[in-house]
Design a protein around this motif. Structure first.
Motif, PDB file in Angstrom:
ATOM      1  N   TYR A   7       0.838  -1.148  -0.218  1.00  0.00           N
ATOM      2  CA  TYR A   7      -0.059  -0.179   0.107  1.00  0.00           C
ATOM      3  C   TYR A   7       1.025   1.180   0.036  1.00  0.00           C
ATOM      4  CZ  TYR A   7      -3.200   3.658   1.382  1.00  0.00           C
ATOM      5  OH  TYR A   7      -3.940   4.853   1.389  1.00  0.00           O
ATOM      6  N   LEU A   9       1.174   5.531  -0.914  1.00  0.00           N
ATOM      7  CA  LEU A   9       0.191   6.925  -1.376  1.00  0.00           C
ATOM      8  C   LEU A   9       1.055   7.509  -2.662  1.00  0.00           C
ATOM      9  CD1 LEU A   9      -0.644   8.965   1.828  1.00  0.00           C
ATOM     10  CD2 LEU A   9      -2.046   8.345  -0.086  1.00  0.00           C
ATOM     11  N   GLY A  14      -4.253   6.519  -2.757  1.00  0.00           N
ATOM     12  CA  GLY A  14      -3.780   5.496  -2.024  1.00  0.00           C
ATOM     13  C   GLY A  14      -3.989   4.190  -3.124  1.00  0.00           C
ATOM     14  N   ALA A  41      -5.499   2.985   5.016  1.00  0.00           N
ATOM     15  CA  ALA A  41      -6.251   4.227   4.121  1.00  0.00           C
ATOM     16  C   ALA A  41      -7.122   5.017   4.986  1.00  0.00           C
ATOM     17  CB  ALA A  41      -6.936   3.598   3.126  1.00  0.00           C
ATOM     18  N   SER A  46      -4.957  10.238   2.287  1.00  0.00           N
ATOM     19  CA  SER A  46      -5.488   9.570   0.725  1.00  0.00           C
ATOM     20  C   SER A  46      -7.186  10.236   0.835  1.00  0.00           C
ATOM     21  CB  SER A  46      -5.518   8.039   0.647  1.00  0.00           C
ATOM     22  OG  SER A  46      -6.456   7.802   1.661  1.00  0.00           O
TER      23      SER A  46
END
Ligand code: T1G
Length: 654
Positions: A7, A9, A14, A41, A46
């Motif tokens: 994961y 940004l 995101g 998130a 995000s």
């Protein structure tokens, strides 16, 4: 061990990226990674989240290897509800085949985009299951009841464009999918797009009668199968209950399917089919010979069907016949088959024309000088086959693979008719060859490893399911058909009628009872094969006396309008008292006392005959494993997939 889910940004978007080869299946690690990422998130900078996959496809479903084991948190339905509840707008970006739990994950997102070639679908029904993570509840809310029923009960994937038309996908993205999805997420945020949760949408208007109509259709199409009926019940729940209650119903029926013997059988076949494509002892990196064009000897029903299988895969075909007239007849069979495919909607007119253009005819073996593979598909005369292979040996270039489509004959003897036995192999197609998926690949004693590896890979390219067989009379399927047929004959003499035998087997799940199969294939085939045998070789006259008498009366089966049954012009099999008289007469001549035979005995003895022969075939090394035999019988002989194949059934019937 690092998570298969990352994961990060990208400015204010995101990006959740899944990289879990081979198909990004929703294993426990993937589910946990997805949960951690969507939770992260919720608390970062995000403004929206994109879910994208690496490799050849978006998530292709739950991890089937985990089935049957204790399910570990997070359970997929709960995970998908968490994704849908996200306070940040979620976009799913699809490519490859977003199937089952994979497409359910996409439905839990608020928006969906896809690459042009992407496909979506719910193949769970082919595993004896149903979408168990909200698919039966969210799909009708987005696409309506009819589309949901069609998509989920058929298990057939649809293209992204069609999915977009029915409201399951919002946008097709050309070029770089990841970049395109991120840019689109930005646009959605900038335009103030709402967080759109499909669970909060109402099911569009529909005709409530649709469920009963579908149930009666499935009663015929999916006779005896549990999952399709449960799917209808789940979609009916989506249309008549709250989302929460509908989800509870889906979970209840999903678990009922998961616990069913039918699903265990169909999941066995899923892996057995893939294992059958692997040859024990053959290195995965065995070089393959390039196959750019092929030749076919013989333009009969088989030759025409085989030609289409290759042309449909984009491989040019030269069909050889002995005369212009025979060639014309052969190509006319091909034309008729293509017209049929267009009529049934399997191919568009343009696709059919494109494939048909790849098939050319010739009466001269010199036309085969440059082909990379030739498949001989003439009738079952061993001497003729040897003559043909001797000619091919001279006409074809060095390295060309020479294959025979024989369904019984000795591939080693045919190979010995050439100076290149290492290039010879059996490729046994099943009629109609352009439709039936099974391909028995018969490995001769001298067949080279690269020839075998080439044909196994080629099978997949022409969308066949390959199973390797050693050389014996009838290989795997037809060898097992012999004791099966003999047992059917004994049951007739002992007291069962043809229709009782066939009806008992069809009620049990066989696509067609044995006597109807023999009528369809032609009783004269067995008669001619027996003519070449001595009385000793023929075995017990009880096993063939009745069909021999029928053939001698001109009753060859469907093709002559009568065999074990009488056939009207619609080819409908009607019981015929004349046949019963012959059976009674032969029973009396051979001293068989007639008695009442139960349906249970018919099923037990006929399936038992398959299992016993299958055990010998594995013990002799003709088949690599018993699962291979299951694949042969389900894909080539109408054995019910919901019972897993003869060997799986035998091992699990207790
Ligand atoms: N789980 C685990 N392994 C899988 C898998 C899966 N879902 N799908 C494929 N594999 C493995 C396969 O065994 C093979 O392994 C390799 O991937 C390549 O597969 C909760 C309950 C995606 C169209 O039914 O249809 O989601 O032999 O040879 O021809 O509601 O695989 O290499 O070791 O078939 O390119 C629903 C099943 C599950 C999809 C790719 N999903 N897979 O075809 O490759 S149930 C499915 C396929 C579910 C939810 C429900 C095909 C494919 P190996 P392959 P392919």
């Amino acid at each position: 061990m690092s998570s298969p889910v990352s994961y990060q940004l990208e400015d204010t978007i995101g990006v959740i990226s899944i990289d879990s080869p081979p198909v990004n299946a929703l294993s426990h690690a993937v589910r946990q990674g997805l949960l951690d990422a969507i939770n992260a998130a919720q608390n970062d900078a995000s403004e929206a989240v994109v879910i994208v996959c690496a490799g050849r496809t978006f998530i292709a479903g739950a991890d089937i290897t985990e089935f049957g084991k204790p399910l570990k948190d997070p359970w997929l339905p709960d995970l998908l509800n968490t994704i849908e509840a996200s306070a940040k707008l979620v976009v799913a970006a699809l490519h490859g085949t977003a199937l089952g739990g994979g497409f359910e994950t996409a439905l839990a997102a608020h928006y969906r985009c896809a690459a042009p070639g992407a496909k979506i679908g719910f193949p769970e029904v082919h595993l004896g299951l149903l979408p168990g993570a909200g698919g039966t509840q969210r799909t009708p809310r987005l696409a309506g009841v009819q589309a949901a029923l069609d998509l989920i009960t058929s298990g057939t994937p649809i293209a992204a464009g069609e999915a977009q038309e029915i409201g399951l996908i919002d946008k097709i993205i050309d070029g770089d999918l990841r970049a395109g999805a991120i840019a689109w997420a930005r646009e959605l945020v900038a335009s103030g797009a709402k967080i759109r949760r499909s669970s909060e949408q109402d099911v569009p208007e529909f005709d409530h009668a649709i469920f009963d109509v579908y149930r009666s259709k499935l009663a015929r199409r999916a006779r005896g199968q549990v999952a399709p009926d449960h799917i209808v019940a789940c979609i009916e729940a989506a249309a008549t209950m709250t989302f929460e209650d509908g989800m509870a119903k889906e979970r209840e029926l999903f678990m009922a399917c998961m616990d069913s013997s039918q699903s265990a059988a169909m999941r066995h076949l899923f892996f057995a089919e893939r294992l059958a494509a692997k040859v024990d002892g053959l290195a995965k990196d065995t070089p393959q010979r390039p196959i750019k064009s092929i030749g076919i000897i013989g333009g009969g029903t088989m030759g025409g069907g085989i030609a289409m299988s290759f042309a449909n895969a984009g491989i040019p075909v030269t069909m050889i016949e002995i005369s212009e007239e025979a060639l014309e007849r052969g190509l006319a069979i091909v034309d008729k088959n293509y017209a049929g495919s267009v009529k049934r909607g399997k191919l568009t007119q343009e696709q059919a024309a494109k494939c048909r253009a790849l098939i050319v005819g010739s009466v001269d073996y010199a036309s085969l000088a440059d082909v990379d593979l030739v498949i001989e598909a003439v009738f079952e005369d061993p001497e003729l086959k040897k003559k043909i292979f001797a000619k091919l040996d001279k006409a074809c270039k060095a390295g060309a693979i020479l294959a025979t489509n024989t369904s019984y004959q000795d591939v080693d003897a045919i190979a010995a008719a050439t100076g290149r036995p290492e290039d010879v192999i059996g490729m046994h197609f099943f009629s109609p060859a352009h439709i039936m998926k099974l391909l028995e690949v018969v490995r001769g004693k001298k067949t080279a490893d690269d020839v075998l590896a080439t044909v196994m890979a080629l099978a997949k390219k022409i969308r066949k399911v390959p199973v390797v067989s050693g050389v014996c009379y009838g290989f795997i399927g037809n060898r097992m058909l012999s004791p099966y047929g003999k047992t059917a004959q004994l049951l007739l003499l002992e007291g069962a009628s043809p229709q009782q035998v066939d009806n008992a087997m069809e009620a049990w799940g066989m696509a067609m009872g044995p006597l109807r199969v023999f009528d369809l294939a032609g009783l004269d085939i067995g008669y001619k094969a027996r003519e070449a045998l001595s009385d000793d070789e023929k075995g017990d006259p009880k096993s063939y006396r009745v069909p021999d008498l029928l053939v001698e009366m001109g009753r060859l089966g469907q093709k002559s309008g009568a065999g074990f049954y009488h056939y009207d012009d619609a080819r409908k099999p009607t019981p015929d008292s004349a046949v019963q008289e012959i059976i009674d007469q032969v029973a009396s001549e051979l001293g068989v006392d007639r008695r009442t035979v139960t349906d249970e005995e018919i099923v037990a003895r006929l399936i038992g005959a398959l299992i016993d022969e299958g055990k010998k075939i594995v013990a002799e090394g003709i088949a690599q494993r018993s699962g291979d035999i299951d694949v042969v019988y389900v894909y080539g002989y109408g054995f019910p997939a919901a019972r897993g194949g003869p060997m799986f059934y035998g091992a699990n019937r207790g």
